[in-house]
Every structure is written in structure tokens, then in C-alpha cells.
Design a protein around this motif. Sequence first.
Motif, PDB file in Angstrom:
ATOM      1  N   ILE A  31      18.725  25.279 -51.619  1.00  0.00           N
ATOM      2  CA  ILE A  31      19.468  25.118 -50.359  1.00  0.00           C
ATOM      3  C   ILE A  31      18.509  24.807 -49.214  1.00  0.00           C
ATOM      4  CG2 ILE A  31      20.891  26.331 -48.644  1.00  0.00           C
ATOM      5  CD1 ILE A  31      22.210  27.791 -51.095  1.00  0.00           C
ATOM      6  N   GLU A  32      17.405  25.537 -49.117  1.00  0.00           N
ATOM      7  CA  GLU A  32      16.408  25.276 -48.055  1.00  0.00           C
ATOM      8  C   GLU A  32      15.879  23.843 -48.156  1.00  0.00           C
ATOM      9  OE1 GLU A  32      13.355  28.280 -48.354  1.00  0.00           O
ATOM     10  OE2 GLU A  32      14.782  29.882 -47.870  1.00  0.00           O
ATOM     11  N   ASN A  33      15.595  23.396 -49.374  1.00  0.00           N
ATOM     12  CA  ASN A  33      15.084  22.032 -49.572  1.00  0.00           C
ATOM     13  C   ASN A  33      16.139  20.979 -49.228  1.00  0.00           C
ATOM     14  OD1 ASN A  33      12.637  23.094 -50.392  1.00  0.00           O
ATOM     15  ND2 ASN A  33      13.069  22.864 -52.575  1.00  0.00           N
ATOM     16  N   MET A  34      17.406  21.288 -49.501  1.00  0.00           N
ATOM     17  CA  MET A  34      18.467  20.353 -49.139  1.00  0.00           C
ATOM     18  C   MET A  34      18.583  20.234 -47.620  1.00  0.00           C
ATOM     19  SD  MET A  34      21.409  20.941 -52.039  1.00  0.00           S
ATOM     20  CE  MET A  34      22.573  19.856 -51.194  1.00  0.00           C
ATOM     21  N   TYR A  40      15.366  15.627 -42.349  1.00  0.00           N
ATOM     22  CA  TYR A  40      14.325  14.605 -42.376  1.00  0.00           C
ATOM     23  C   TYR A  40      14.934  13.206 -42.494  1.00  0.00           C
ATOM     24  CZ  TYR A  40      10.327  11.844 -43.832  1.00  0.00           C
ATOM     25  OH  TYR A  40       9.360  10.871 -43.914  1.00  0.00           O
ATOM     26  N   SER A  41      16.028  13.105 -43.245  1.00  0.00           N
ATOM     27  CA  SER A  41      16.685  11.813 -43.488  1.00  0.00           C
ATOM     28  C   SER A  41      17.692  11.463 -42.393  1.00  0.00           C
ATOM     29  CB  SER A  41      17.394  11.852 -44.847  1.00  0.00           C
ATOM     30  OG  SER A  41      16.497  12.227 -45.860  1.00  0.00           O
ATOM     31  N   ASP A  42      17.824  12.343 -41.393  1.00  0.00           N
ATOM     32  CA  ASP A  42      18.726  12.134 -40.269  1.00  0.00           C
ATOM     33  C   ASP A  42      20.191  12.089 -40.701  1.00  0.00           C
ATOM     34  OD1 ASP A  42      19.051  11.976 -37.527  1.00  0.00           O
ATOM     35  OD2 ASP A  42      19.051   9.783 -37.506  1.00  0.00           O
ATOM     36  N   GLY A  43      20.546  12.971 -41.651  1.00  0.00           N
ATOM     37  CA  GLY A  43      21.925  13.055 -42.120  1.00  0.00           C
ATOM     38  C   GLY A  43      22.661  14.200 -41.454  1.00  0.00           C
ATOM     39  N   VAL A  44      23.990  14.223 -41.622  1.00  0.00           N
ATOM     40  CA  VAL A  44      24.808  15.338 -41.130  1.00  0.00           C
ATOM     41  C   VAL A  44      25.379  16.145 -42.295  1.00  0.00           C
ATOM     42  CG1 VAL A  44      25.391  14.288 -38.912  1.00  0.00           C
ATOM     43  CG2 VAL A  44      26.865  13.886 -40.894  1.00  0.00           C
ATOM     44  N   GLY A  45      25.174  15.647 -43.502  1.00  0.00           N
ATOM     45  CA  GLY A  45      25.613  16.339 -44.702  1.00  0.00           C
ATOM     46  C   GLY A  45      24.805  15.836 -45.880  1.00  0.00           C
ATOM     47  N   LEU A  46      24.701  16.666 -46.909  1.00  0.00           N
ATOM     48  CA  LEU A  46      23.976  16.272 -48.115  1.00  0.00           C
ATOM     49  C   LEU A  46      24.537  17.057 -49.293  1.00  0.00           C
ATOM     50  CD1 LEU A  46      21.505  14.579 -49.184  1.00  0.00           C
ATOM     51  CD2 LEU A  46      20.177  16.692 -48.974  1.00  0.00           C
ATOM     52  N   ALA A  47      24.909  16.340 -50.339  1.00  0.00           N
ATOM     53  CA  ALA A  47      25.439  16.966 -51.554  1.00  0.00           C
ATOM     54  C   ALA A  47      24.358  16.974 -52.628  1.00  0.00           C
ATOM     55  CB  ALA A  47      26.668  16.197 -52.039  1.00  0.00           C
ATOM     56  N   LEU A  57      27.543  21.776 -54.872  1.00  0.00           N
ATOM     57  CA  LEU A  57      26.898  22.359 -53.696  1.00  0.00           C
ATOM     58  C   LEU A  57      26.672  21.259 -52.673  1.00  0.00           C
ATOM     59  CD1 LEU A  57      24.973  24.382 -52.110  1.00  0.00           C
ATOM     60  CD2 LEU A  57      23.192  23.666 -53.691  1.00  0.00           C
ATOM     61  N   PHE A  58      27.020  21.543 -51.420  1.00  0.00           N
ATOM     62  CA  PHE A  58      26.610  20.644 -50.340  1.00  0.00           C
ATOM     63  C   PHE A  58      26.372  21.430 -49.068  1.00  0.00           C
ATOM     64  CE2 PHE A  58      31.329  20.110 -50.278  1.00  0.00           C
ATOM     65  CZ  PHE A  58      31.635  20.368 -48.947  1.00  0.00           C
ATOM     66  N   VAL A  59      25.603  20.825 -48.160  1.00  0.00           N
ATOM     67  CA  VAL A  59      25.307  21.412 -46.856  1.00  0.00           C
ATOM     68  C   VAL A  59      25.813  20.457 -45.782  1.00  0.00           C
ATOM     69  CG1 VAL A  59      23.320  22.749 -47.679  1.00  0.00           C
ATOM     70  CG2 VAL A  59      22.956  20.448 -46.768  1.00  0.00           C
ATOM     71  N   VAL A  60      26.266  21.033 -44.661  1.00  0.00           N
ATOM     72  CA  VAL A  60      26.790  20.229 -43.553  1.00  0.00           C
ATOM     73  C   VAL A  60      26.283  20.801 -42.233  1.00  0.00           C
ATOM     74  CG1 VAL A  60      28.890  19.607 -42.258  1.00  0.00           C
ATOM     75  CG2 VAL A  60      28.893  19.503 -44.752  1.00  0.00           C
ATOM     76  N   ASP A  61      25.797  19.914 -41.368  1.00  0.00           N
ATOM     77  CA  ASP A  61      25.499  20.260 -39.987  1.00  0.00           C
ATOM     78  C   ASP A  61      26.275  19.282 -39.115  1.00  0.00           C
ATOM     79  OD1 ASP A  61      24.590  20.620 -37.407  1.00  0.00           O
ATOM     80  OD2 ASP A  61      22.498  20.882 -37.989  1.00  0.00           O
ATOM     81  N   ALA A  62      27.429  19.713 -38.638  1.00  0.00           N
ATOM     82  CA  ALA A  62      28.299  18.846 -37.829  1.00  0.00           C
ATOM     83  C   ALA A  62      28.081  19.064 -36.339  1.00  0.00           C
ATOM     84  CB  ALA A  62      29.760  19.083 -38.205  1.00  0.00           C
ATOM     85  N   LEU A  72      31.969  22.669 -32.408  1.00  0.00           N
ATOM     86  CA  LEU A  72      31.016  22.324 -33.470  1.00  0.00           C
ATOM     87  C   LEU A  72      29.572  22.669 -33.121  1.00  0.00           C
ATOM     88  CD1 LEU A  72      32.409  18.909 -34.762  1.00  0.00           C
ATOM     89  CD2 LEU A  72      32.753  21.209 -35.679  1.00  0.00           C
ATOM     90  N   GLU A  73      29.343  23.182 -31.913  1.00  0.00           N
ATOM     91  CA  GLU A  73      27.984  23.577 -31.572  1.00  0.00           C
ATOM     92  C   GLU A  73      27.511  24.621 -32.587  1.00  0.00           C
ATOM     93  OE1 GLU A  73      25.470  25.300 -27.810  1.00  0.00           O
ATOM     94  OE2 GLU A  73      27.435  24.398 -27.453  1.00  0.00           O
ATOM     95  N   ASN A  74      26.350  24.426 -33.143  1.00  0.00           N
ATOM     96  CA  ASN A  74      25.764  25.307 -34.164  1.00  0.00           C
ATOM     97  C   ASN A  74      26.558  25.342 -35.469  1.00  0.00           C
ATOM     98  OD1 ASN A  74      23.681  26.106 -32.367  1.00  0.00           O
ATOM     99  ND2 ASN A  74      25.126  27.505 -31.401  1.00  0.00           N
ATOM    100  N   PHE A  75      27.324  24.290 -35.763  1.00  0.00           N
ATOM    101  CA  PHE A  75      28.099  24.233 -37.013  1.00  0.00           C
ATOM    102  C   PHE A  75      27.169  23.840 -38.161  1.00  0.00           C
ATOM    103  CE2 PHE A  75      30.584  22.551 -40.406  1.00  0.00           C
ATOM    104  CZ  PHE A  75      31.822  23.145 -40.350  1.00  0.00           C
ATOM    105  N   GLN A  76      26.716  24.819 -38.902  1.00  0.00           N
ATOM    106  CA  GLN A  76      25.858  24.591 -40.074  1.00  0.00           C
ATOM    107  C   GLN A  76      26.398  25.474 -41.193  1.00  0.00           C
ATOM    108  OE1 GLN A  76      22.396  25.913 -37.930  1.00  0.00           O
ATOM    109  NE2 GLN A  76      21.499  23.870 -38.052  1.00  0.00           N
ATOM    110  N   LYS A  77      26.798  24.828 -42.293  1.00  0.00           N
ATOM    111  CA  LYS A  77      27.405  25.602 -43.381  1.00  0.00           C
ATOM    112  C   LYS A  77      26.947  25.100 -44.737  1.00  0.00           C
ATOM    113  CE  LYS A  77      31.684  27.118 -41.169  1.00  0.00           C
ATOM    114  NZ  LYS A  77      31.610  28.546 -41.346  1.00  0.00           N
ATOM    115  N   VAL A  78      26.901  26.047 -45.669  1.00  0.00           N
ATOM    116  CA  VAL A  78      26.622  25.769 -47.072  1.00  0.00           C
ATOM    117  C   VAL A  78      27.936  25.950 -47.825  1.00  0.00           C
ATOM    118  CG1 VAL A  78      25.368  26.561 -49.118  1.00  0.00           C
ATOM    119  CG2 VAL A  78      24.241  26.598 -46.874  1.00  0.00           C
TER     120      VAL A  78
END
Length: 185
Positions: A31-34, A40-47, A57-62, A72-78
Motif C-alpha cells: 500500500i505504501e509503495n502504491m 510520483y506518477s501524478d495520478g489520483v488513483g492507482l489499482a 486493491l486500489f488507492v485514491v486521493d481525490a 474532498l479536502e484530505n480525501f485519501q482512501k485505501v
Amino acid sequence: MKYPVTVYGDPILRKRAQEIDKDYPNLKEVIENMWETMYYSDGVGLAAPQVGMSIRLFVVDASSGADDEPELENFQKVFINPEILEVDGEKWVMNEGCLSLPEIREDVSRHDEVTLRYFDENFEEHTETFKGFAGRVIQHEYDHLDGKLFIDYLSPLRKRLLKSKLISISQGKVIPAYRIKVPAK
């Protein structure tokens, strides 16, 4: 550690990912590496399939959508083993991109809200409804777990027009600002 991003043409992106349990090896590190790879890749989500792991498993920072949607301020979820319970609301179009499809952006129509049941990084179960930008990002990332890409929502004509770009991506003839993993031939 930043993972290389798996790009179009790799069969893992078209496979239904497998559920995991809390004993999945090195889950916290994965999860930390994702997160690190996504930022680093300038994404808002990664599966996980986008980094070569066929797990649900996916992570989202919206939080980048907070200007239009302050909640959505501080919206970061696994999201682990998510299950869509319902999609609802009006459909709306937004220009989407994907780290696995570098240099391609297209308008995609999705429902405004999605309700899911999922586990967080501590394997606590949640059932929540997400709307607007967050709901869209979650639907996009969830699709990756089912082997679906945003280009699958495009018309046959639009897909034909993208064919040469897709071939270039699958052959590694694109150079995004992040490391990619090109499909083996």
C-alpha cells in the motif's frame, strides 16, 4: 519504492483480480509503495493490477477536486476487496486519463454516485456512497479490478482512431514522466 506502471497490452490489465485477506504478504508495504507510485506518477488513483499485482486493491486521493467539492479536502482512501452495491445518479461526462494509457485522454460518461462495501488498510469493513469526482475516480479504479479500461466506454469509431496510439503504448514507444513496464512479447 516506486513500482513501474504496467501499460496497455499487458494481459494483467484485462484479468479479474483476486480477493486478498489481512495476511496478504507485506500488505502495508504494498500500500505504501502504491501511494508513492501514484503520487510520483501524478495520478489520483492507482489499482494493484496497474503495478503488476492481480489483487483487489486500489488507492485514491481525490483531494485535487476540493476546489469544486470542498468535502474532498484530505480525501485519501485505501479500498481492499471492494464490491459495488449500487451505481446511481445522473450520468455525466468528464475527460479521463489513466497511468496505464499514457498520452491518452478521452471523455467518458459515468454515473454520479457509487455505493461500495470495502475494507480499509486495517481490514475494517465500510459501506459508503461516493459522489462527484471521488465517485468517478473510484469507478475508474474499480474497473481495473475487473479487467476493464476507460477506453472500453468509447465508441467503436473512437477506439479505431486510438488504435495507433494504443499500439505505440504496448510497444513502449511512449515516454511518460514515470517508469513503465511494457508487455513482454
